[in-house]
Design an enzyme around this catalytic site. Structure first.
Site, short mmCIF file in Angstrom:
data_model
loop_
_atom_site.label_atom_id
_atom_site.label_comp_id
_atom_site.label_asym_id
_atom_site.label_seq_id
_atom_site.Cartn_x
_atom_site.Cartn_y
_atom_site.Cartn_z
N TRP A 33 0.83 -1.21 0.00
CA TRP A 33 0.00 0.00 0.00
C TRP A 33 0.86 1.25 0.00
O TRP A 33 0.52 2.24 -0.65
CB TRP A 33 -0.99 -0.03 1.17
CG TRP A 33 -1.94 -1.18 1.02
CD1 TRP A 33 -2.01 -2.28 1.82
CD2 TRP A 33 -2.90 -1.38 -0.02
NE1 TRP A 33 -2.96 -3.15 1.34
CE2 TRP A 33 -3.52 -2.63 0.22
CE3 TRP A 33 -3.31 -0.64 -1.12
CZ2 TRP A 33 -4.53 -3.15 -0.61
CZ3 TRP A 33 -4.30 -1.15 -1.96
CH2 TRP A 33 -4.90 -2.39 -1.69
N ASP B 154 -1.46 6.95 6.15
CA ASP B 154 -2.51 6.04 5.72
C ASP B 154 -2.76 5.10 6.89
O ASP B 154 -1.95 4.21 7.17
CB ASP B 154 -2.05 5.26 4.49
CG ASP B 154 -3.03 4.16 4.10
OD1 ASP B 154 -4.08 4.03 4.76
OD2 ASP B 154 -2.74 3.43 3.12
N LYS C 80 -12.50 -1.57 7.65
CA LYS C 80 -11.81 -2.53 8.51
C LYS C 80 -12.30 -2.39 9.96
O LYS C 80 -12.95 -3.28 10.47
CB LYS C 80 -10.30 -2.37 8.39
CG LYS C 80 -9.83 -2.74 6.97
CD LYS C 80 -8.53 -2.12 6.61
CE LYS C 80 -8.24 -2.09 5.13
NZ LYS C 80 -8.30 -3.37 4.45
N1 PMP Z 1 -4.09 1.31 2.50
C1 PMP Z 1 -4.14 0.21 3.28
C2 PMP Z 1 -3.20 0.11 4.44
C3 PMP Z 1 -5.03 -0.81 2.98
O1 PMP Z 1 -5.07 -1.91 3.73
C4 PMP Z 1 -5.91 -0.68 1.87
C5 PMP Z 1 -6.93 -1.71 1.51
N2 PMP Z 1 -6.78 -2.96 1.99
C6 PMP Z 1 -5.80 0.47 1.07
C7 PMP Z 1 -4.90 1.44 1.43
C8 PMP Z 1 -6.68 0.67 -0.11
O2 PMP Z 1 -7.95 1.00 0.34
P1 PMP Z 1 -9.20 1.16 -0.61
O3 PMP Z 1 -9.50 -0.19 -1.16
O4 PMP Z 1 -10.24 1.69 0.33
O5 PMP Z 1 -8.85 2.12 -1.68
#
Ligand code: PMP
Length: 360
Positions: free
Chosen positions: A102, A172, A196
């Site tokens: 991520w 994030d 989450k």
């Molecule tokens: N950042 C993290 C730490 C994540 O775990 C996730 C999704 N699992 C995301 C970003 C992406 O999130 P989204 O699918 O809501 O765009």
């Protein structure tokens, strides 16, 4: 109807009392005569739902008056773009600490907009740990430092935020938001997809410091400019009404549980039990280094991929769902978000001990 033990990484388990409340109110919100799915986002009812959610979040996380709370769409993934669009100026540089996929994605999007300095990465070590403060190569003039507080795929978590001096800190926090208390005052901007710990998919929470907004250049597309959402209090366009309603109910539930200190203690105990089971012998092997271990996503391997496949199949038969590791890394991952009850951890631990006895 029997609910399983839900270890999904997100969307993930929600508190049962919240689901029951949704069911109760689904046809008709009390005193409104309509479902929350049918109301106008401009109605008094929704205004109250939205402002209540904001008020509860502010109280729960102790968000100072210097910071705005926004409810946006586009997921955490859109924040990968919005952050640099708004805050990485031409000729400037942003520091990114890369601790997983991520973070890599956040970097990729920022590089489309401006210059990125990788202040640290643990990619060479398969992202098994969080870098030490002394490893960070921060640029003194960085527009901001971005990090990922919990790495959902690799099961690592920052124990405390990196020290960045006067440089604005961006996080994030998608996969550990509201799992423990946080000093919001240390952040210029913090974002988290709700799916989450906080609610269903469809809403992303952004907390941004008022004085940082002055740095936003003019001419950005309206929807991508944080000032639009601040000015219109998350009501510039139609917000995800249902998702915000559920987030409000989850926040109410978290408050009733005793707030974040109580939630953090419960989360720590759930993770402690599971890691203790992993560490009890040689059969299971945690993939994250011990001092980088996540309390939210517990990742581990078995001695052989065939055994992992068997483990997952038998787990499903025992009502333990959502345990396969992310498709990029394999293995096993148990996500222990706020709403996962201790009894689910106990069921998993019992199953693991029995499986190890039979196959170890
Ligand atoms: N950042 C993290 C730490 C994540 O775990 C996730 C999704 N699992 C995301 C970003 C992406 O999130 P989204 O699918 O809501 O765009």
């Amino acid at each position: 109807m029997k609910r399983c033990h839900n270890f999904n990484a997100g969307p993930a388990v929600l508190p049962v009392p919240v689901l029951e409340r949704i069911r109760e109110e689904m046809l008709c919100l009390p005193g409104v005569g309509m479902s929350v799915l049918e109301i106008s986002h401009r109605s008094k009812t929704f205004e109250t739902i939205l402002s209540e959610a904001e008020r509860r979040l502010r109280r729960l996380l102790d968000v100072p008056p210097t910071h705005h709370i926004l409810f946006l769409q586009g997921g955490a993934s859109l924040q990968f773009s919005m952050v640099p669009l708004n805050f990485l100026p031409k000729g400037g540089v942003a520091d990114y600490i890369v601790t997983g996929i991520w973070s890599e994605k956040a970097v990729e999007e920022a590089q489309k907009i401006g210059q990125v300095n990788i202040a640290a990465t643990t990619k060479e070590e398969n992202y098994a740990r969080i870098p030490n403060q002394s490893e960070l190569r921060l640029s003194p003039k960085a527009a901001y430092v971005h990090f990922t507080s919990n790495n959902t795929i690799f099961g690592t978590q920052w124990q405390r935020e990196p020290e960045v001096g006067a440089v604005p800190l961006v996080c994030d926090a998608s996969s550990d938001f509201l799992s423990r208390p946080l000093d919001v005052g240390k952040y210029a901007l913090l974002y988290a997809g709700a799916q989450k710990n906080v609610g269903p998919a469809g809403v992303t929470i952004v907390i941004v410091r008022e004085d940082w907004l002055e740095h936003i250049p003019s001419g950005l597309p309206t929807m991508l400019d944080y000032r639009t959402h601040v000015k219109h209090r998350s009501l510039y366009n139609t917000p995800p009404v249902f998702a915000i309603y559920v987030v409000g109910l989850v926040l109410e539930y978290l408050e009733a549980q005793g707030g974040l200190p109580a939630i953090a203690a419960a989360n720590a105990e759930k993770a402690r039990r599971l890691y203790a089971t992993i560490d009890a012998g040689d059969f299971y092997r945690g993939t994250a280094e011990r001092n980088s271990r996540s309390l939210m996503n517990v990742c581990f391997r078995l001695p052989h991929p065939d055994l992992e496949a068997r483990f997952l199949k038998e787990a499903t038969a025992h009502g333990l769902e959502g345990l396969p590791g992310h498709r990029l890394v394999g293995g096993i991952r148990a996500s222990l978000y706020n709403a996962l009850p201790m009894e689910s951890v106990v069921a998993l631990v019992d199953f693991m001990q029995d499986f190890a006895r039979r196959h170890g």
